[in-house]
Structure formats: C-alpha cells, structure tokens
Scaffold this active site. Structure first.
Site, PDB file in Angstrom:
ATOM      1  CE  LYS A 248     105.936  43.633  73.206  1.00 46.92           C
ATOM      2  NZ  LYS A 248     105.223  42.438  73.656  1.00 46.92           N
TER       3      LYS A 248
ATOM      4  CB  SER B 102     109.461  38.242  68.744  1.00 49.03           C
ATOM      5  OG  SER B 102     108.185  37.667  68.640  1.00 49.03           O
TER       6      SER B 102
ATOM      7  CG  ASN C 226     101.979  30.507  67.727  1.00 49.02           C
ATOM      8  OD1 ASN C 226     100.967  29.904  68.032  1.00 49.02           O
ATOM      9  ND2 ASN C 226     102.062  31.284  66.655  1.00 49.02           N
TER      10      ASN C 226
ATOM     11  CD  GLU D 291     108.430  42.052  69.500  1.00 49.65           C
ATOM     12  OE1 GLU D 291     107.648  41.848  70.429  1.00 49.65           O
ATOM     13  OE2 GLU D 291     109.647  41.870  69.598  1.00 49.65           O
TER      14      GLU D 291
ATOM     15  CG  ASP E  85      93.227  43.209  72.566  1.00 51.23           C
ATOM     16  OD1 ASP E  85      93.303  44.322  72.001  1.00 51.23           O
ATOM     17  OD2 ASP E  85      93.928  42.241  72.217  1.00 51.23           O
TER      18      ASP E  85
ATOM     19  CG  ASN F  81     112.244  34.975  67.859  1.00 47.69           C
ATOM     20  OD1 ASN F  81     112.026  33.957  67.202  1.00 47.69           O
ATOM     21  ND2 ASN F  81     111.336  35.570  68.597  1.00 47.69           N
TER      22      ASN F  81
ATOM     23  CB  VAL G 190     100.466  44.601  73.498  1.00 47.62           C
ATOM     24  CG1 VAL G 190      99.511  44.563  74.700  1.00 47.62           C
ATOM     25  CG2 VAL G 190     101.765  45.276  73.855  1.00 47.62           C
TER      26      VAL G 190
ATOM     27  CG  MET H   2     102.184  35.148  71.009  1.00 46.98           C
ATOM     28  SD  MET H   2     102.453  33.392  70.693  1.00 46.98           S
ATOM     29  CE  MET H   2     103.479  32.937  72.082  1.00 46.98           C
TER      30      MET H   2
ATOM     31  CG  HIS I  13     110.403  33.955  73.110  1.00 51.12           C
ATOM     32  ND1 HIS I  13     111.239  33.293  72.251  1.00 51.12           N
ATOM     33  CD2 HIS I  13     109.393  34.425  72.348  1.00 51.12           C
ATOM     34  CE1 HIS I  13     110.755  33.375  71.023  1.00 51.12           C
ATOM     35  NE2 HIS I  13     109.630  34.044  71.058  1.00 51.12           N
TER      36      HIS I  13
HETATM   37  N1  LIG Z   1     103.188  35.065  67.154  1.00 50.31           N
HETATM   38  C1  LIG Z   1     104.130  34.362  67.712  1.00 50.31           C
HETATM   39  O1  LIG Z   1     104.380  33.226  67.288  1.00 50.31           O
HETATM   40  C2  LIG Z   1     104.907  34.896  68.888  1.00 50.31           C
HETATM   41  C3  LIG Z   1     105.712  33.991  69.624  1.00 50.31           C
HETATM   42  C4  LIG Z   1     106.363  34.454  70.772  1.00 50.31           C
HETATM   43  C5  LIG Z   1     106.248  35.781  71.146  1.00 50.31           C
HETATM   44  N2  LIG Z   1     105.478  36.644  70.393  1.00 50.31           N
HETATM   45  C6  LIG Z   1     105.370  38.035  70.863  1.00 50.31           C
HETATM   46  O2  LIG Z   1     104.141  38.131  71.593  1.00 50.31           O
HETATM   47  C7  LIG Z   1     103.608  39.437  71.435  1.00 50.31           C
HETATM   48  C8  LIG Z   1     102.207  39.334  70.837  1.00 50.31           C
HETATM   49  O3  LIG Z   1     102.304  38.738  69.551  1.00 50.31           O
HETATM   50  P1  LIG Z   1     101.022  38.206  68.768  1.00 50.31           P
HETATM   51  O4  LIG Z   1     101.530  37.311  67.711  1.00 50.31           O
HETATM   52  O5  LIG Z   1     100.012  37.708  69.731  1.00 50.31           O
HETATM   53  O6  LIG Z   1     100.516  39.562  68.106  1.00 50.31           O
HETATM   54  P2  LIG Z   1      99.055  39.910  67.551  1.00 50.31           P
HETATM   55  O7  LIG Z   1      99.229  41.011  66.606  1.00 50.31           O
HETATM   56  O8  LIG Z   1      98.372  38.649  67.118  1.00 50.31           O
HETATM   57  O9  LIG Z   1      98.258  40.427  68.841  1.00 50.31           O
HETATM   58  C9  LIG Z   1      98.581  41.584  69.562  1.00 50.31           C
HETATM   59  C10 LIG Z   1      97.349  42.007  70.366  1.00 50.31           C
HETATM   60  O10 LIG Z   1      97.690  43.112  71.219  1.00 50.31           O
HETATM   61  C11 LIG Z   1      96.584  43.966  71.267  1.00 50.31           C
HETATM   62  N3  LIG Z   1      96.944  45.290  71.741  1.00 50.31           N
HETATM   63  C12 LIG Z   1      97.569  46.296  71.062  1.00 50.31           C
HETATM   64  N4  LIG Z   1      97.680  47.389  71.851  1.00 50.31           N
HETATM   65  C13 LIG Z   1      97.111  47.068  73.044  1.00 50.31           C
HETATM   66  C14 LIG Z   1      96.899  47.784  74.260  1.00 50.31           C
HETATM   67  N5  LIG Z   1      97.293  49.041  74.382  1.00 50.31           N
HETATM   68  N6  LIG Z   1      96.280  47.149  75.283  1.00 50.31           N
HETATM   69  C15 LIG Z   1      95.856  45.869  75.155  1.00 50.31           C
HETATM   70  N7  LIG Z   1      96.017  45.143  74.037  1.00 50.31           N
HETATM   71  C16 LIG Z   1      96.645  45.741  73.001  1.00 50.31           C
HETATM   72  C17 LIG Z   1      96.078  43.968  69.833  1.00 50.31           C
HETATM   73  O11 LIG Z   1      94.757  44.467  69.748  1.00 50.31           O
HETATM   74  C18 LIG Z   1      96.194  42.496  69.460  1.00 50.31           C
HETATM   75  O12 LIG Z   1      95.004  41.791  69.786  1.00 50.31           O
HETATM   76  C19 LIG Z   1     104.575  40.203  70.538  1.00 50.31           C
HETATM   77  O13 LIG Z   1     105.457  40.929  71.331  1.00 50.31           O
HETATM   78  C20 LIG Z   1     105.295  39.090  69.783  1.00 50.31           C
HETATM   79  O14 LIG Z   1     106.557  39.484  69.372  1.00 50.31           O
HETATM   80  C21 LIG Z   1     104.798  36.217  69.301  1.00 50.31           C
END
Ligand SMILES: NC(=O)c1ccc[n+]([C@@H]2O[C@H](COP(=O)([O-])OP(=O)(O)OC[C@H]3O[C@@H](n4cnc5c(N)ncnc54)[C@H](O)[C@@H]3O)[C@@H](O)[C@H]2O)c1
Lengths: 86, 283
Positions: free
Chosen positions: B94, B116, B140, B89, B31, B187, B87, B12, B137
């Site tokens: 968080k 999510s 993707n 989920e 990150d 979701n 970051v 995301m 929200h």
């Molecule tokens: N994947 C989807 O389709 C989607 C859609 C909508 C919302 N979301 C939400 O968006 C958020 C991110 O999801 P994603 O799919 O990108 O996950 P992901 O696992 O691809 O990426 C998460 C990123 O956060 C980083 N991270 C972890 N701890 C951290 C910290 N302390 N400081 C900075 N960065 C940190 C990780 O290194 C990783 O690069 C989640 O809450 C998820 O529920 C995801």
C-alpha cells in the site's frame, strides 16, 4: 437411465458434494433450505455449462431455472435438443 | 465526464470497476501485469452475465466492459478525478502504491483507500495531499452490497468527504460514517469472529460445515463465518487479522495458525477454487 434422469443425478450429486448435510429432493426449492444462496447459483451455472457442454443463453439465466434439480434438468434438456427449424 | 481509476484488479478491484462502469463512470483499471487484467475482464464479463441471477439488473457485458480500460502501472491514471485503491492488504505494498499515486495524480484528484483494517491516516501520510485521501470500506461482492463505511483520516478535508459521498451515491451506495480506527466497525468484529471460527476448526471442535451451520441455523445469518472467509479470501483475512494484531498490540487478535497454513498452501477460498470449502470454478 434416461438422459433426463442422468442429468438430475449429476446435478444432485454436485449439490450434495458441497452441502453434505443436505438431503434434497429433486422437486425441492434449494434456495428455501436456508443455506444455499445466490453465490451457489453462480457455481451451478458454471457446473451445468461445463458438465453438459452447453452455454445457457442470457434470457434463461433466471433464478427460477435453478430452484429445483428438476428445473435444472429441464433447462439442460431444453438446451441439448437441437432446435428444429421449419 | 468523471474518470475513476481503480488500482488493484483482485476480488475488490473487479467488483469496484464493474460497479463504476455499471453506474456510467469511465473507469481505468490498473494492476501489475497484463494477465491479471485479462482475467479481471473475463471475471467482470461473467459477473455481468450472471447479474440477474444474483438479484441484480440484467447487464450487457460488452456495454459494461466498454466503459473500462485497463493498464499496467499507475501512470495511466494521470487524468483521473478519483482513484479507488484496492491493492493487497499489506502495508509495504500500500505504501509503495500511494507513493507512486502521489507522483502521478493531479493534485485535485481524490484518493479513496479501500482497506480491511489499515488506518486511513497512516495511508494518507504517505503522499503530499493527506486532505485529498479518504477511506471507503466496500463490501464484497461490491455491485451487490448497497452500504459501505466512509472513513475520513485525521487530515481529510470535509470537501473530500462530500465529493466521495456523491461518487458513492452515484454508485448506488449509502455511506455510514465511521471514525478512523484499525478495522473500523465491521472488521473489528468480523475478523475476530472469523479468526475464532478458524480456531474452532484448527482445534477440532467442529468442522467448517458445522461452524457455518450453527451461524446460519441458530443465528439466522445468511452465511457462516468460514463461507464468508472463503468469499473474502483466506489470505486477506490473515493479513487483516495481522494488521489488527500489530495495530492494537492486543493478543486477542492473534492470528490462527490454520489461516497461516492455508494462506501458504494457496487455499485462499473462492478465488483459488479452494479454502474451507472446495469450489467447482474460480469465482
Ligand atoms: N476481499 C474482501 O472481501 C475485501 C472487502 C473489503 C476490503 N478489502 C480490502 O481491499 C483490498 C484488496 O483486497 P482484495 O480482496 O481485492 O485482494 P486481492 O488479493 O484479491 O487483490 C489485490 C490485487 O492488488 C494487486 N496489486 C498488488 N500490488 C500492486 C501494485 N503495486 N499496483 C497495482 N496492483 C497491485 C494484485 O496483483 C491483486 O490483483 C485490501 O486492502 C483488502 O483488505 C477486501
């Protein structure tokens, strides 16, 4: 087998590996089948560049070049022939 | 010039940073390590190159990357007007990130939570300015999806909602207003569907291909639920279902063991090259 037909076969087997239920003809628009979308077009670009060792220039990254196996093989042929400079 | 911080450079964060830069915003992507940021920039560059192919505008990767700076750690966000947090989920992660943001950000900065299923009110309670925290929200792939859910928490100020709506509109997004409840609208339904689809594969009722074919062929969905799981991230699906399960204390959200096993095995979908399907590249 000519290079062109080989390219067609390789591209076709890549598509069929991902979509085993498909029976695709080389002239068929794969995006009209209903289950292949533009996300797969992205994978096709990566696959073609890696398999045929070429970089597709930005102006060739058009969906029409990826609609059919023939169009993709044409693209590969265009990019593989050294451009004659005169 | 509006400066927007993006925390988390995963699936995301990559899309959000790309979308912001494409819309002309100065973007700071953060990150936890340099390698993740290097990979994120490569992914943004590739996505810009392929933008037209995906139905978007022609984009110059260098121009887009020119508006994005990257940094390890949230300290780099001290001057940000907005921060969009994406970051993992996971509540502990968080919570820690929002506590850090609370220390670093200017008190005027708006904090946008992209999650999510975690309730926005719960995240907002971590810091000292819950009125400046709001949920969005995103869908993707972010640059390709024109609609988002906009979710005020219990204490979110109306002004925060309105400036966020303006930012979203600047990003080309229409916001649908939704109240704060775990999983929101999308979701609450989608995660149950994906989880149940995973059960069908787990129980051997159908293969992933057949499940997806039913949704595409019979319902006319552009993608089946398991292809969608691979796009979202199988790990993110599991974490979201776990959040719903915990939040509602309702057994209808019990996570499918197959999702757990796939997450443990690193079968996270497109981002790791394998999930319910195998991908030629990481993408
Ligand atoms: N994947 C989807 O389709 C989607 C859609 C909508 C919302 N979301 C939400 O968006 C958020 C991110 O999801 P994603 O799919 O990108 O996950 P992901 O696992 O691809 O990426 C998460 C990123 O956060 C980083 N991270 C972890 N701890 C951290 C910290 N302390 N400081 C900075 N960065 C940190 C990780 O290194 C990783 O690069 C989640 O809450 C998820 O529920 C995801």
């Amino acid at each position: 087998m000519s290079e062109y037909t080989t390219a067609q076969t390789q591209i076709l087997s890549f598509i069929e590996a991902r979509f085993p239920q498909a029976s695709i003809e080389t002239g068929q628009d794969i995006f009209s089948l209903g289950y292949i979308n533009s996300l797969f077009a992205m994978e096709l670009v990566m696959f073609i560049e890696k398999t045929f060792g070429l970089t597709i220039p930005n102006d060739e990254l058009r969906i029409d070049n990826f609609r059919t196996v023939e169009a993709m093989a044409d693209l590969v042929a265009r990019r593989s022939v050294p451009v004659s400079v005169d | 010039m509006t400066v927007v911080g993006v925390v988390g450079a995963g699936v995301m964060g990559i899309g959000v940073a790309h979308n912001l830069a494409q819309s002309g915003y100065e973007t700071v992507l953060v990150d936890i390590d340099e390698q993740i940021l290097t990979d994120a920039k490569a992914a943004i560059s590739r996505n810009c190159r392929l933008s037209r192919l995906m139905g978007g505008p022609a984009l110059d990767p260098d121009e887009i990357l020119g508006r994005i700076t990257t940094a390890v750690g949230v300290e780099a966000l001290a001057k940000a007007d907005f921060v969009i947090e994406n970051v993992t989920e996971n509540w502990d992660i968080k919570r820690e990130v929002h506590a850090e943001l609370d220390r670093v950000l200017s008190p005027e900065a708006v904090v946008i939570v992209n999650t999510s299923a975690i309730p926005i009110t719960r995240v907002a309670a971590v810091g000292s300015h819950p009125e400046r925290v709001v949920g969005v929200h995103f869908m993707n792939p972010v640059p390709a999806k024109p609609v988002v859910e906009l979710i005020p928490g219990f204490h979110t100020a109306q002004e925060t909602v309105e400036v966020t709506r303006q930012l979203l509109s600047g990003m080309g997004k229409k916001a649908v207003d939704v109240k704060d409840a775990s999983g929101f609208v999308s979701n609450r339904v989608l995660m149950l569907t994906v989880n149940e689809a995973a059960y069908l594969v787990h129980e051997g009722v159908a293969t992933a291909e057949s499940v997806d074919e039913v949704f595409r062929g019979c319902f006319g969905h552009p993608m089946g639920p398991l292809e969608t799981a691979d796009l979202i991230g199988v790990d993110t699906i599991l974490y979201s279902v776990e959040v719903l399960y915990e939040h509602y204390a309702d057994s209808k959200y019990r996570p499918c063991p197959l999702l757990k096993q796939m997450t443990d095995a690193g079968l996270h979908g497109r981002k790791t090259g394998r999930g319910f399907y195998t991908y030629d590249n990481k993408g």
